[in-house]
Enzyme design. Structure first.
Site, PDB file in Angstrom:
ATOM      1  N   HIS A  27       0.798  -1.225   0.000  1.00 13.41           N
ATOM      2  CA  HIS A  27       0.000   0.000   0.000  1.00 13.41           C
ATOM      3  C   HIS A  27       0.835   1.282   0.000  1.00 13.41           C
ATOM      4  CE1 HIS A  27      -4.439   1.120   1.114  1.00 13.41           C
ATOM      5  NE2 HIS A  27      -4.008   1.738   0.034  1.00 13.41           N
ATOM      6  N   ASP A  41      -9.579   0.021   4.683  1.00 18.84           N
ATOM      7  CA  ASP A  41      -8.372  -0.545   5.267  1.00 18.84           C
ATOM      8  C   ASP A  41      -8.630  -0.848   6.742  1.00 18.84           C
ATOM      9  OD1 ASP A  41      -5.620  -1.036   5.927  1.00 18.84           O
ATOM     10  OD2 ASP A  41      -4.964   0.468   4.477  1.00 18.84           O
ATOM     11  N   HIS A  56      -6.191  -0.353   8.669  1.00 19.41           N
ATOM     12  CA  HIS A  56      -5.207   0.590   9.225  1.00 19.41           C
ATOM     13  C   HIS A  56      -5.371   1.958   8.569  1.00 19.41           C
ATOM     14  CE1 HIS A  56      -3.615  -3.553   8.903  1.00 19.41           C
ATOM     15  NE2 HIS A  56      -3.212  -3.355  10.145  1.00 19.41           N
ATOM     16  N   ASP A 112      -2.707   3.988   7.902  1.00 21.90           N
ATOM     17  CA  ASP A 112      -1.539   4.240   7.043  1.00 21.90           C
ATOM     18  C   ASP A 112      -1.134   5.715   7.024  1.00 21.90           C
ATOM     19  OD1 ASP A 112      -1.791   1.560   6.520  1.00 21.90           O
ATOM     20  OD2 ASP A 112      -2.364   1.765   4.429  1.00 21.90           O
ATOM     21  N   HIS A 122       4.606   1.161   3.965  1.00 20.30           N
ATOM     22  CA  HIS A 122       3.194   0.889   3.636  1.00 20.30           C
ATOM     23  C   HIS A 122       2.262   1.329   4.769  1.00 20.30           C
ATOM     24  CE1 HIS A 122       2.464  -3.466   5.426  1.00 20.30           C
ATOM     25  NE2 HIS A 122       3.130  -2.707   6.259  1.00 20.30           N
ATOM     26  N   ASP A 165      -7.364  -1.641   0.462  1.00 20.06           N
ATOM     27  CA  ASP A 165      -6.437  -2.639   1.000  1.00 20.06           C
ATOM     28  C   ASP A 165      -7.268  -3.873   1.331  1.00 20.06           C
ATOM     29  OD1 ASP A 165      -4.860  -4.219   2.791  1.00 20.06           O
ATOM     30  OD2 ASP A 165      -3.689  -2.459   3.342  1.00 20.06           O
ATOM     31  N   ASP A 214      -6.867  -6.071   3.343  1.00 15.60           N
ATOM     32  CA  ASP A 214      -6.986  -6.370   4.769  1.00 15.60           C
ATOM     33  C   ASP A 214      -8.099  -5.558   5.444  1.00 15.60           C
ATOM     34  OD1 ASP A 214      -6.038  -3.907   5.883  1.00 15.60           O
ATOM     35  OD2 ASP A 214      -3.978  -4.612   5.965  1.00 15.60           O
ATOM     36  N   GLU A 228      -2.224  -5.170  -1.510  1.00 23.14           N
ATOM     37  CA  GLU A 228      -1.825  -6.068  -0.416  1.00 23.14           C
ATOM     38  C   GLU A 228      -2.335  -7.512  -0.552  1.00 23.14           C
ATOM     39  OE1 GLU A 228       0.429  -5.348   1.894  1.00 23.14           O
ATOM     40  OE2 GLU A 228       0.512  -3.158   1.999  1.00 23.14           O
TER      41      GLU A 228
END
Length: 322
Positions: free
Chosen positions: A101, A124, A126, A128, A141, A232, A234, A277
């Site tokens: 990412h 996401d 997260h 980031d 990332h 992403d 995830d 990702e």
């Protein structure tokens, strides 16, 4: 709602230096092998394949403070930004297949060169948005948004490899969906800058329908503008996308992921898309890899109009038969 055939420029970005785990550079290959481009063509999209970019390995890439591989990541993003800008100049939607990412730096800044008024939806687990000063891991990332946001410019050191980059979005131009693993420094940045986000707590409380309504009202309420979706895998729960580098339990369901992307498609404003990702080497079994890839393909297809109720040309099925 968009009905004319969409034109898409597909860019493979097989890059992994924004994080420590090998295999994420295989993301574009497995998505291509799963027939993503052929499926988009079946949707009657006009697909131009820009191929996979090749990224130079900078052998002399010592860390900058805590930041790992800064020159490699900076150079890769500079290259990606140039190609995304080229795609956007032709009027196509840019579809970047990652890779890790950290590549969102190049994808979003390249897009913003052509559409400086864009807004970003970031799906996401997260945020980031660690800066080179707040990062604990040093992995880029986990930092791309901090390079893009104008309000953080004063907090950013001059990281080698990124001399070409100027921040291109404001804190009010981004909405996060799916958050559930946010570092203390990142939480401080979100709160200080007043960045809009829907963590999994909000998704649970409001429901995904209300989340998307509020997202569009916040980003598009004053004027319609191009949407950049940075997705992403995830962001989804690891039961759907296990083959990824930093999975976090309790994520978006398959259905919520599809709903987000279906609603973005319906605006007719999708202008740039990152699919990030997917790491086939992290599936514990071949089935886990297949599940991750198939889920990712489905999410991508929904961005371009595949609807769960079916896609059919309008025929009057109720007309009496002769």
């Amino acid at each position: 709602m968009s009905s004319k055939p969409q034109s898409i420029g597909v860019i493979g970005a097989p890059f992994s230096k924004g994080q420590p785990r090998g295999g994420v550079e295989e993301g574009p290959t497995v998505l291509r092998k799963a027939g993503l481009l052929e499926k988009l063509k079946e949707l009657e999209c006009d697909v131009k394949d820009y191929g996979d970019l090749s990224f130079a390995d900078n052998l002399d890439d010592s860390p900058f403070q805590r930041v790992k591989n800064p020159r490699c990541v900076g150079k890769a993003n500079e290259k990606l930004a140039d190609v995304v800008a080229e795609v956007k100049k032709t009027g196509r939607i840019s579809l970047v297949l990652g890779g890790d990412h950290s590549l969102a730096i190049g994808s979003i800044s390249g897009h913003a060169r052509v559409h400086p008024d864009l807004c970003v939806i970031w799906v996401d687990a997260h945020t980031d948005i660690n800066t080179p000063l707040t990062t604990a891991s040093g992995n880029l990332h986990g930092q791309p948004v901090s390079f893009l946001v104008k309000e953080l410019k004063e907090k950013m050191p001059e990281v080698p490899g990124f001399h070409w980059l100027a921040p291109c979005i404001s804190a009010k131009d981004i909405v996060y969906i799916g958050l559930r693993d946010v570092d203390p420094g990142e939480h401080y940045i979100l709160k200080t800058l007043g960045i809009k986000y829907f963590s999994m707590t909000e998704v649970d409380k409001l429901g995904i329908g209300k989340v998307m309504e509020e997202t569009f009202s916040y980003l598009l309420g004053r004027k319609k503008r191009p949407i950049h979706l940075s997705f992403d895998v995830d962001g989804l729960d690891p039961s759907f996308t296990p083959a990824t580098g930093t999975p976090v339990q309790g994520g978006l369901t398959y259905r919520e992921g599809l709903y987000i992307t279906e609603e973005i498609y319906k605006t007719g404003l999708l202008s740039g898309l990152d699919i990030m990702e997917v790491n086939p080497s992290l599936g514990k079994t071949p089935e886990e890899v297949t599940r991750t890839v198939n889920t990712t393909v489905a999410i991508t297809m929904a961005c371009f109009g595949v609807a769960r109720e079916g896609n059919h040309k309008p025929i009057d099925y109720l007309r009496p038969l002769k």
